[in-house]
Motif scaffolding. Structure first.
Motif, PDB file in Angstrom:
ATOM      1  N   GLU A  46       0.842  -1.187   0.000  1.00  0.00           N
ATOM      2  CA  GLU A  46       0.000   0.000   0.000  1.00  0.00           C
ATOM      3  C   GLU A  46       0.879   1.240   0.000  1.00  0.00           C
ATOM      4  OE1 GLU A  46      -2.653  -0.188   3.268  1.00  0.00           O
ATOM      5  OE2 GLU A  46      -3.429  -2.145   2.714  1.00  0.00           O
ATOM      6  N   GLU A  47       0.357   2.320  -0.531  1.00  0.00           N
ATOM      7  CA  GLU A  47       1.101   3.576  -0.563  1.00  0.00           C
ATOM      8  C   GLU A  47       1.235   4.131   0.843  1.00  0.00           C
ATOM      9  OE1 GLU A  47       2.644   5.330  -2.985  1.00  0.00           O
ATOM     10  OE2 GLU A  47       2.335   3.549  -4.210  1.00  0.00           O
ATOM     11  N   ASP A  48       2.413   4.583   1.180  1.00  0.00           N
ATOM     12  CA  ASP A  48       2.675   5.171   2.488  1.00  0.00           C
ATOM     13  C   ASP A  48       3.171   6.584   2.254  1.00  0.00           C
ATOM     14  OD1 ASP A  48       2.944   5.483   5.157  1.00  0.00           O
ATOM     15  OD2 ASP A  48       4.600   4.086   5.400  1.00  0.00           O
ATOM     16  N   ASN A  49       2.330   7.558   2.524  1.00  0.00           N
ATOM     17  CA  ASN A  49       2.662   8.959   2.234  1.00  0.00           C
ATOM     18  C   ASN A  49       3.059   9.743   3.472  1.00  0.00           C
ATOM     19  OD1 ASN A  49       2.137   8.623  -0.492  1.00  0.00           O
ATOM     20  ND2 ASN A  49      -0.036   9.005  -0.212  1.00  0.00           N
ATOM     21  N   ARG A  50       3.548   9.073   4.483  1.00  0.00           N
ATOM     22  CA  ARG A  50       3.987   9.798   5.676  1.00  0.00           C
ATOM     23  C   ARG A  50       5.264  10.575   5.347  1.00  0.00           C
ATOM     24  NH1 ARG A  50       4.320   5.156  10.012  1.00  0.00           N
ATOM     25  NH2 ARG A  50       5.331   4.203   8.233  1.00  0.00           N
ATOM     26  N   PRO A  51       5.461  11.734   5.964  1.00  0.00           N
ATOM     27  CA  PRO A  51       6.644  12.542   5.622  1.00  0.00           C
ATOM     28  C   PRO A  51       7.958  11.937   6.103  1.00  0.00           C
ATOM     29  CG  PRO A  51       5.402  13.565   7.393  1.00  0.00           C
ATOM     30  CD  PRO A  51       4.581  12.396   6.903  1.00  0.00           C
ATOM     31  N   LYS A  54      10.857   7.309   3.516  1.00  0.00           N
ATOM     32  CA  LYS A  54      11.490   7.488   2.208  1.00  0.00           C
ATOM     33  C   LYS A  54      11.608   6.131   1.542  1.00  0.00           C
ATOM     34  CE  LYS A  54      12.549  11.819   2.909  1.00  0.00           C
ATOM     35  NZ  LYS A  54      11.829  12.872   2.341  1.00  0.00           N
ATOM     36  N   LYS A  55      11.199   6.055   0.280  1.00  0.00           N
ATOM     37  CA  LYS A  55      11.283   4.803  -0.472  1.00  0.00           C
ATOM     38  C   LYS A  55      12.308   4.958  -1.583  1.00  0.00           C
ATOM     39  CE  LYS A  55       6.719   3.122   0.464  1.00  0.00           C
ATOM     40  NZ  LYS A  55       5.546   2.448  -0.031  1.00  0.00           N
ATOM     41  N   THR A  64      12.758   0.696   2.028  1.00  0.00           N
ATOM     42  CA  THR A  64      11.948   1.684   2.712  1.00  0.00           C
ATOM     43  C   THR A  64      12.683   2.078   3.973  1.00  0.00           C
ATOM     44  OG1 THR A  64       9.936   0.641   1.882  1.00  0.00           O
ATOM     45  CG2 THR A  64       9.700   2.155   3.725  1.00  0.00           C
TER      46      THR A  64
END
Length: 99
Positions: A46-51, A54-55, A64
């Motif tokens: 799943e997409e992880d958009n936490r600031p 970093k991927k 990750t």
């Protein structure tokens, strides 16, 4: 003591032949025993958009990195051990400017 090159060549070629047939045999055994294995399915990420996440993705790997909040790097911690107590820290200067 003299070495007989014919005997040495026979022994070396026998050793080489045993090694080659061992590789062929292990490959055949592996192919025979793993013939009916089901394919491995990779889980969908799943997409992880936490600031603080970093991927990094290359052609051969996916990484990750999760950065913790208020984390002080180990190099800074080590340098703080050798810093003189009279020397003001860069964080202390920033706090004085904000007041």
């Amino acid at each position: 003591m003299s070495l007989d090159p014919v005997k040495w060549n026979k022994r070396a070629s026998l050793l080489y032949a045993v090694g080659v047939w061992t590789v062929f045999g292990s490959y055949g055994y592996y192919r025979y025993t793993h013939k009916n294995d089901p394919p491995v399915e990779m889980p969908i990420e799943e997409e992880d958009n936490r600031p603080n996440v970093k991927k990094y993705e290359t052609t051969h790997s996916k990484s990750t990195v999760v950065y913790r909040e208020n984390f002080v790097p180990y190099s800074t911690r080590l340098l703080n051990l050798f810093r003189s107590p009279n020397e003001s820290s860069p964080d202390g200067q920033r706090n004085e400017e904000q007041k």
